[in-house]
Design a protein around this motif. Structure first.
Motif, PDB file in Angstrom:
ATOM      1  N   GLU A 154       5.323  14.560   3.568  1.00  0.00           N
ATOM      2  CA  GLU A 154       5.245  13.253   2.915  1.00  0.00           C
ATOM      3  C   GLU A 154       6.321  13.118   1.842  1.00  0.00           C
ATOM      4  N   LEU A 155       6.591  14.206   1.125  1.00  0.00           N
ATOM      5  CA  LEU A 155       7.658  14.197   0.120  1.00  0.00           C
ATOM      6  C   LEU A 155       9.018  13.971   0.777  1.00  0.00           C
ATOM      7  N   LYS A 156       9.275  14.642   1.892  1.00  0.00           N
ATOM      8  CA  LYS A 156      10.534  14.454   2.606  1.00  0.00           C
ATOM      9  C   LYS A 156      10.679  13.010   3.078  1.00  0.00           C
ATOM     10  N   SER A 187       3.285  13.928  18.807  1.00  0.00           N
ATOM     11  CA  SER A 187       3.783  12.587  19.133  1.00  0.00           C
ATOM     12  C   SER A 187       3.441  11.546  18.077  1.00  0.00           C
ATOM     13  N   ASN A 188       2.339  11.747  17.344  1.00  0.00           N
ATOM     14  CA  ASN A 188       1.932  10.750  16.354  1.00  0.00           C
ATOM     15  C   ASN A 188       2.100  11.231  14.917  1.00  0.00           C
ATOM     16  N   ALA A 189       2.868  12.320  14.731  1.00  0.00           N
ATOM     17  CA  ALA A 189       3.010  12.897  13.390  1.00  0.00           C
ATOM     18  C   ALA A 189       3.597  11.890  12.401  1.00  0.00           C
ATOM     19  N   LEU A 190       4.631  11.165  12.820  1.00  0.00           N
ATOM     20  CA  LEU A 190       5.276  10.223  11.906  1.00  0.00           C
ATOM     21  C   LEU A 190       4.307   9.133  11.472  1.00  0.00           C
ATOM     22  N   GLU A 191       3.558   8.578  12.405  1.00  0.00           N
ATOM     23  CA  GLU A 191       2.600   7.533  12.066  1.00  0.00           C
ATOM     24  C   GLU A 191       1.550   8.036  11.076  1.00  0.00           C
ATOM     25  N   VAL A 192       1.131   9.288  11.245  1.00  0.00           N
ATOM     26  CA  VAL A 192       0.151   9.875  10.321  1.00  0.00           C
ATOM     27  C   VAL A 192       0.740   9.975   8.919  1.00  0.00           C
ATOM     28  N   HIS A 193       1.989  10.459   8.811  1.00  0.00           N
ATOM     29  CA  HIS A 193       2.621  10.593   7.494  1.00  0.00           C
ATOM     30  C   HIS A 193       2.803   9.220   6.828  1.00  0.00           C
ATOM     31  N   ILE A 194       3.208   8.231   7.589  1.00  0.00           N
ATOM     32  CA  ILE A 194       3.403   6.891   7.033  1.00  0.00           C
ATOM     33  C   ILE A 194       2.062   6.306   6.591  1.00  0.00           C
ATOM     34  N   LEU A 197       1.204   7.939   3.306  1.00  0.00           N
ATOM     35  CA  LEU A 197       2.005   7.420   2.190  1.00  0.00           C
ATOM     36  C   LEU A 197       1.500   6.054   1.754  1.00  0.00           C
ATOM     37  N   ARG A 198       1.186   5.203   2.708  1.00  0.00           N
ATOM     38  CA  ARG A 198       0.649   3.874   2.366  1.00  0.00           C
ATOM     39  C   ARG A 198      -0.679   3.997   1.633  1.00  0.00           C
ATOM     40  N   LYS A 199      -1.493   4.938   2.066  1.00  0.00           N
ATOM     41  CA  LYS A 199      -2.791   5.140   1.429  1.00  0.00           C
ATOM     42  C   LYS A 199      -2.637   5.615  -0.012  1.00  0.00           C
ATOM     43  N   LYS A 200      -1.638   6.467  -0.250  1.00  0.00           N
ATOM     44  CA  LYS A 200      -1.458   7.048  -1.586  1.00  0.00           C
ATOM     45  C   LYS A 200      -0.607   6.196  -2.511  1.00  0.00           C
ATOM     46  N   LEU A 201       0.362   5.432  -1.937  1.00  0.00           N
ATOM     47  CA  LEU A 201       1.310   4.690  -2.776  1.00  0.00           C
ATOM     48  C   LEU A 201       1.171   3.176  -2.649  1.00  0.00           C
ATOM     49  N   GLY A 202       0.316   2.722  -1.758  1.00  0.00           N
ATOM     50  CA  GLY A 202       0.115   1.280  -1.583  1.00  0.00           C
ATOM     51  C   GLY A 202       0.424   0.854  -0.167  1.00  0.00           C
ATOM     52  N   LYS A 203      -0.379  -0.020   0.379  1.00  0.00           N
ATOM     53  CA  LYS A 203      -0.245  -0.383   1.795  1.00  0.00           C
ATOM     54  C   LYS A 203       1.041  -1.126   2.106  1.00  0.00           C
ATOM     55  N   LEU A 204       1.681  -1.708   1.095  1.00  0.00           N
ATOM     56  CA  LEU A 204       2.935  -2.428   1.313  1.00  0.00           C
ATOM     57  C   LEU A 204       4.163  -1.598   0.934  1.00  0.00           C
ATOM     58  N   PHE A 205       3.942  -0.338   0.556  1.00  0.00           N
ATOM     59  CA  PHE A 205       5.068   0.483   0.111  1.00  0.00           C
ATOM     60  C   PHE A 205       6.071   0.701   1.248  1.00  0.00           C
TER      61      PHE A 205
END
Length: 223
Positions: A154-156, A187-194, A197-205
Motif C-alpha cells: 500500500e505504501l508503494k 489476479s485481484n491484488a491491485l484491486e485489493v490494495h486500491i 487505500l480508499r478505506k484508509k485515506l478516503g473513498k475519493l482519494f
C-alpha cells in the motif's frame, strides 16, 4: 519505486537487494553487465544502481550506451573505482550520482531517494496531497495529521500515485512498478490494495478512470 541493480559481487548485491527492499523499493538484480544493460528495456525502472567492473560489459560502457540512446533513467554509480578522474568521468558520462565502495547502506538509500526526489520535482522530502502527507524516508503516512498504518505494498502504491499526480496510470504500469520479477501476483491484488487505500485515506482519494486505469482524486474533493 522499481530499481534495477547491476552488481556482480554476490555478497554486496544480496545485501543491497535486501536493504533496498526493506526500504520500500522493488528490486531486480543482475550480476552480468550485458544482461543488466538489456534489462532496462524490459520494465519501467525508476532508477539504476550500477557497478562499473562487471563481466561481459563494463558499467561505464553500459551508462554511455544508455545515454547515447537518450535513456534518461537516473543512475547511481556504486563502485570501487575511487580516483578523482574516475569519479569525474562517471558523472560526465551521465551518472546522476557516484558513490565509492565501501559504503553504508543508509547512504545508498539516501542518495537514491534524493535522486528520485529531484526526478519528480519535489523540493521538500514530504509529499502532500490534500490532507494526506507522506514521508518516503520514514515510510510515514499522515491523514489530517494522524498516522495511518499501511502495508508495504500500500505504501508503494501510495508513493506511485503521489509521484504521478497528473497522470492516469494503467493497471499494467502500476503492476510493473509495484512488483519485481520474483514476485507472485494474484489476479485481484491491485484491486485489493486500491480498495484498502480508499478505506484508509478516503473513498475519493483514488479514482477509477474506466477503460484506462486509476488516478489520484482532486486535492479539494471531500471523501
Amino acid at each position: 519505486m522499481r530499481i534495477l541493480l547491476i552488481e556482480d559481487d554476490a555478497l554486496i548485491g544480496d545485501g543491497l537487494k535486501l536493504g533496498l527492499t526493506k526500504s520500500g523499493f522493488s528490486v531486480d538484480w543482475f550480476q552480468e553487465g550485458k544482461l543488466g544493460f538489456e534489462a532496462l528495456q524490459s520494465a519501467p525502472y525508476d532508477a539504476v544502481v550500477l557497478d562499473l567492473t562487471l563481466p561481459k560489459m563494463d558499467g561505464l560502457d553500459i551508462l554511455q550506451a544508455w545515454r547515447r540512446k537518450n535513456e534518461d533513467v537516473p543512475v547511481l554509480i556504486l563502485t570501487a573505482r575511487d580516483t578523482l578522474d574516475e569519479r569525474v568521468k562517471g558523472l560526465q558520462s551521465g551518472a546522476d550520482d557516484y558513490l565509492c565502495k565501501p559504503f553504508a547502506l543508509v547512504e545508498v538509500i539516501a542518495r537514491l531517494q534524493a535522486i528520485l526526489r529531484r526526478r519528480h520535482g519535489h523540493v521538500s522530502p514530504l509529499i502532500e496531497h490534500g490532507m494526506v502527507s507522506f514521508d518516503p524516508v520514514k515510510r510515514l503516512v499522515l491523514l489530517n495529521n494522524e498516522e495511518v498504518i499501511l502495508t508495504s505494498q500500500e505504501l508503494k502504491l501510495l508513493e506511485l500515485f503521489l509521484n504521478n499526480k497528473e497522470r492516469v496510470l494503467s493497471r499494467n504500469l502500476i503492476e510493473e512498478k509495484l512488483y519485481n520479477w520474483d514476485d507472485e501476483v494474484s489476479s485481484n491484488a491491485l484491486e485489493v490494495h486500491i480498495h484498502n487505500l480508499r478505506k484508509k485515506l478516503g473513498k475519493l482519494f483514488i479514482r477509477t478512470v474506466h477503460g484506462v486505469g486509476y488516478a489520484l482524486g482532486k486535492e479539494d474533493e471531500k471523501n
